[in-house]
Write a protein that holds these residues in place. Structure first.
Motif, PDB file in Angstrom:
ATOM      1  N   ASN A   1     -21.155 -13.556  44.712  1.00 18.17           N
ATOM      2  CA  ASN A   1     -21.491 -14.604  45.675  1.00 18.17           C
ATOM      3  C   ASN A   1     -22.473 -15.616  45.091  1.00 18.17           C
ATOM      4  OD1 ASN A   1     -20.046 -13.335  47.918  1.00 18.17           O
ATOM      5  ND2 ASN A   1     -21.634 -11.785  47.783  1.00 18.17           N
TER       6      ASN A   1
ATOM      7  N   TYR B   1      -9.265  -2.069  51.459  1.00 20.17           N
ATOM      8  CA  TYR B   1      -8.632  -1.517  52.658  1.00 20.17           C
ATOM      9  C   TYR B   1      -7.155  -1.249  52.417  1.00 20.17           C
ATOM     10  CZ  TYR B   1     -12.335  -4.612  54.629  1.00 20.17           C
ATOM     11  OH  TYR B   1     -13.492  -5.300  54.899  1.00 20.17           O
TER      12      TYR B   1
ATOM     13  N   LYS C   1     -14.552 -20.533  43.569  1.00 20.46           N
ATOM     14  CA  LYS C   1     -15.290 -19.362  43.063  1.00 20.46           C
ATOM     15  C   LYS C   1     -14.428 -18.434  42.221  1.00 20.46           C
ATOM     16  CE  LYS C   1     -16.739 -16.065  45.990  1.00 20.46           C
ATOM     17  NZ  LYS C   1     -17.681 -15.357  46.899  1.00 20.46           N
TER      18      LYS C   1
ATOM     19  N   VAL D   1      -4.668 -15.687  49.772  1.00 23.44           N
ATOM     20  CA  VAL D   1      -5.135 -16.703  50.718  1.00 23.44           C
ATOM     21  C   VAL D   1      -6.090 -17.646  49.992  1.00 23.44           C
ATOM     22  CG1 VAL D   1      -6.246 -17.122  52.945  1.00 23.44           C
ATOM     23  CG2 VAL D   1      -4.943 -15.006  52.573  1.00 23.44           C
TER      24      VAL D   1
ATOM     25  N   THR E   1     -13.335  -6.776  59.564  1.00 26.28           N
ATOM     26  CA  THR E   1     -13.947  -5.462  59.801  1.00 26.28           C
ATOM     27  C   THR E   1     -13.887  -5.061  61.282  1.00 26.28           C
ATOM     28  OG1 THR E   1     -16.025  -6.723  59.763  1.00 26.28           O
ATOM     29  CG2 THR E   1     -15.485  -5.467  57.811  1.00 26.28           C
TER      30      THR E   1
ATOM     31  N   GLU F   1     -21.511  -5.618  60.137  1.00 29.81           N
ATOM     32  CA  GLU F   1     -22.030  -6.522  59.106  1.00 29.81           C
ATOM     33  C   GLU F   1     -23.555  -6.472  59.088  1.00 29.81           C
ATOM     34  OE1 GLU F   1     -20.094  -8.282  56.766  1.00 29.81           O
ATOM     35  OE2 GLU F   1     -18.872  -6.727  57.670  1.00 29.81           O
TER      36      GLU F   1
ATOM     37  N   ALA G   1      -9.162 -15.288  49.092  1.00 32.24           N
ATOM     38  CA  ALA G   1      -9.800 -16.121  48.065  1.00 32.24           C
ATOM     39  C   ALA G   1      -9.959 -17.565  48.530  1.00 32.24           C
ATOM     40  CB  ALA G   1      -8.961 -16.073  46.789  1.00 32.24           C
TER      41      ALA G   1
ATOM     42  N   SER H   1     -14.923  -3.681  50.765  1.00 34.44           N
ATOM     43  CA  SER H   1     -13.724  -4.471  51.101  1.00 34.44           C
ATOM     44  C   SER H   1     -12.491  -4.040  50.320  1.00 34.44           C
ATOM     45  CB  SER H   1     -13.955  -5.974  50.915  1.00 34.44           C
ATOM     46  OG  SER H   1     -14.819  -6.458  51.920  1.00 34.44           O
TER      47      SER H   1
ATOM     48  N   LYS I   1     -12.438 -19.504  58.695  1.00 30.46           N
ATOM     49  CA  LYS I   1     -12.981 -18.987  59.959  1.00 30.46           C
ATOM     50  C   LYS I   1     -13.291 -17.498  59.890  1.00 30.46           C
ATOM     51  CE  LYS I   1     -10.279 -22.269  62.708  1.00 30.46           C
ATOM     52  NZ  LYS I   1      -9.198 -22.309  63.708  1.00 30.46           N
TER      53      LYS I   1
ATOM     54  N   GLY J   1     -12.636 -18.762  50.302  1.00 26.46           N
ATOM     55  CA  GLY J   1     -14.023 -19.163  50.533  1.00 26.46           C
ATOM     56  C   GLY J   1     -14.523 -20.191  49.534  1.00 26.46           C
TER      57      GLY J   1
ATOM     58  N   TYR K   1     -13.985 -11.512  62.036  1.00 23.40           N
ATOM     59  CA  TYR K   1     -14.208 -10.504  61.002  1.00 23.40           C
ATOM     60  C   TYR K   1     -13.037  -9.529  60.895  1.00 23.40           C
ATOM     61  CZ  TYR K   1     -19.288 -11.503  60.651  1.00 23.40           C
ATOM     62  OH  TYR K   1     -20.512 -12.057  60.428  1.00 23.40           O
TER      63      TYR K   1
END
Ligand code: UD1
Ligand code: CA
Length: 428
Positions: free
Chosen positions: A239, A185, A32, A61, A211, A166, A19, A183, A88, A21, A209
């Motif tokens: 988003n 996992y 967000k 996070v 992923t 991606e 979280a 997402s 990052k 971003g 990533y």
């Protein structure tokens, strides 16, 4: 929402929720994950889904606006806040948790804070499958008619998972794949850290990533699987403001369906809005254009609306009637009390079988402070009355229509304002 016993988790399991971003596409100063869906910050739903599947320890996070996020959830236990100073990428975000989990021998569920539609049932299936299959990495996927924007699931000719690519790194053939990564996992924690140590930001966005860890795990010969377990409508994450509205709509439908399954009638669901925190008893009828926001508790067999606005802290006992254009805030209504037309009731404790006439206003604010009111059982409040708080109206009072009443008994606008209240007070 269904609860599952923690026993369903065979191995110790923690969750990491991403979280950090900033979300440039939301055009917002607010973090967000604090934007609200059905009245709650979107992150709250992700936390609840983890808790309902029995995961106690959460590592969240945060980065942009972290103090605001931490403040919002300060009362929620067992959260370790992990600071990611620079965003990052999702892989880097998970690695930020390593200092807390370097010795942890167990499973780790990884989710994103911007995906509030995640269901407890799906997480249970994900974790169960991961354990049954002795997998090192398990993902729950979805098939979408329009997979635009999501990471695509790559499988070999036998259906075995090979990795995730991606959207921005997809070849035209990969772009046509309809199986996507929502997402969700589940990883063996130490295997994940080991794989993340090896990822590189060599992709279009120059990010680390999460992923890419899958590909590394699969290449090393460890078992990794993907189960198609996510209903398409759940995949949408937030988003943009547009997606916020879309997700809110799906969530609102869920909130109302849950209430209806417990015996609440919602006459016109698409013209009704109910906060995810609201509790409503059976045989209560919610009429159209009703807006219920905040922690609101409504008893059984009540009738609400049309056009009612119930705000935070409203508690209604059974058989209460709130009719047209009634606004109620932080107030308690006893059984059988009625306010049928055009009233504002704020910060009031109202007894049983009280009749609140049309156009009654509780004047709870004097320009500086909010004050409380108390109205005893079986009181009759005539139409067009104003009760100036702080005020106590004793039981069985009869307040004439058009009265303006304050703590001194009354202020008169007409001569016959209030009867039993004075009597009741002089009895003391
Ligand atoms: C991610 C997945 C994609 C998937 C999609 C589903 C990756 C690389 N891609 O893409 O496969 O289909 O989610 O919604 O993981 N975050 C951080 N720190 C960072 C970067 C991101 O905490 O450095 C958080 C964001 O706040 C967000 C979440 O991780 O909550 C996902 O990041 P986002 O940038 O939205 O990833 P997507 O591009 O949606
Ligand atoms: Ca996203």
């Amino acid at each position: 929402m269904k609860r599952f016993k923690p026993q369903s988790l065979k191995k110790p399991t923690v969750a990491i929720i991403l979280a950090a971003g900033r979300s440039t596409r939301m055009i917002t100063d607010k973090p967000k994950v604090l934007h609200e869906v059905s009245g709650r910050p979107m992150l709250a739903f992700v936390i609840d889904a983890c808790r309902n599947v029995g995961i106690e320890n959460l590592y969240i996070v945060v980065g942009y606006g972290k103090d605001q996020v931490i403040e919002e959830f300060k009362d929620v236990p067992n959260i370790t806040w992990v600071y990611q100073a620079e965003q990052k990428g999702t892989g880097h975000a998970v690695l930020c948790c390593r200092e807390h989990l370097d010795d942890f021998d167990g499973n780790c569920v990884v989710l994103c804070g911007d995906g509030p539609l995640v269901r407890t049932e799906t997480l249970k299936e994900l974790i169960d499958k991961h354990n049954q299959e002795h997998s090192y990495a398990t993902l729950a996927t979805a098939i979408l008619e329009d997979p635009t924007g999501y990471g695509r699931i790559i499988r070999d000719a036998y259906g075995n998972l090979q990795g995730i690519v991606e959207q921005s790194d997809c070849s035209p053939r990969q772009r046509a794949i309809k199986e996507v990564n929502p997402s969700y996992y589940c990883f063996d924690m130490q295997t994940l850290f080991w794989a993340l140590d090896q990822i590189k930001p060599d992709n279009v966005k120059k990010e680390y990533y999460l992923t890419d860890a899958l590909h590394i795990i699969i290449q090393s010969g460890k078992k990794a699987i993907a189960i198609t377990a996510v209903p398409p409508e759940d995949v949408l994450s937030i988003n943009s403001r547009h997606q916020l509205a879309q997700v809110s709509k799906v969530m609102q439908t869920r909130v109302q369906q849950e209430l209806m399954s417990k015996g609440v009638t919602i006459v016109d669901p698409s013209n009704t809005w109910v906060d995810a925190r609201a509790q409503i008893g059976k045989d209560t009828i919610i009429h159209p254009f009703t807006y219920i926001h905040g922690n609101v508790k409504i008893g059984k067999n009540c009738s609400i609306g049309p056009f009612a606005y119930l705000r935070d802290g409203t508690v209604l006992d059974n058989d209460v009637v709130l009719g047209v254009f009634i606004e109620v805030k932080n107030s308690h209504f006893g059984t059988g009390t009625r306010a049928r037309h055009h009233s504002y009731i704020g910060d009031a404790h109202i007894g049983k079988d009280v009749n609140i006439g049309a156009g009654t206003i509780f004047a709870n604010y004097d320009g500086k402070e909010i004050h409380n009111s108390k109205v005893g059982d079986k009181t009759f409040v005539g139409s067009g009355s104003i009760l100036i708080a702080p005020i106590t109206v004793e039981p069985n009072a009869h307040i004439s229509p058009g009265s303006v009443v304050d703590s001194n008994g009354f202020k008169s606008l007409n001569d016959n304002h209030i009867e039993n209240t004075e009597k009741a007070q002089s009895d003391e």
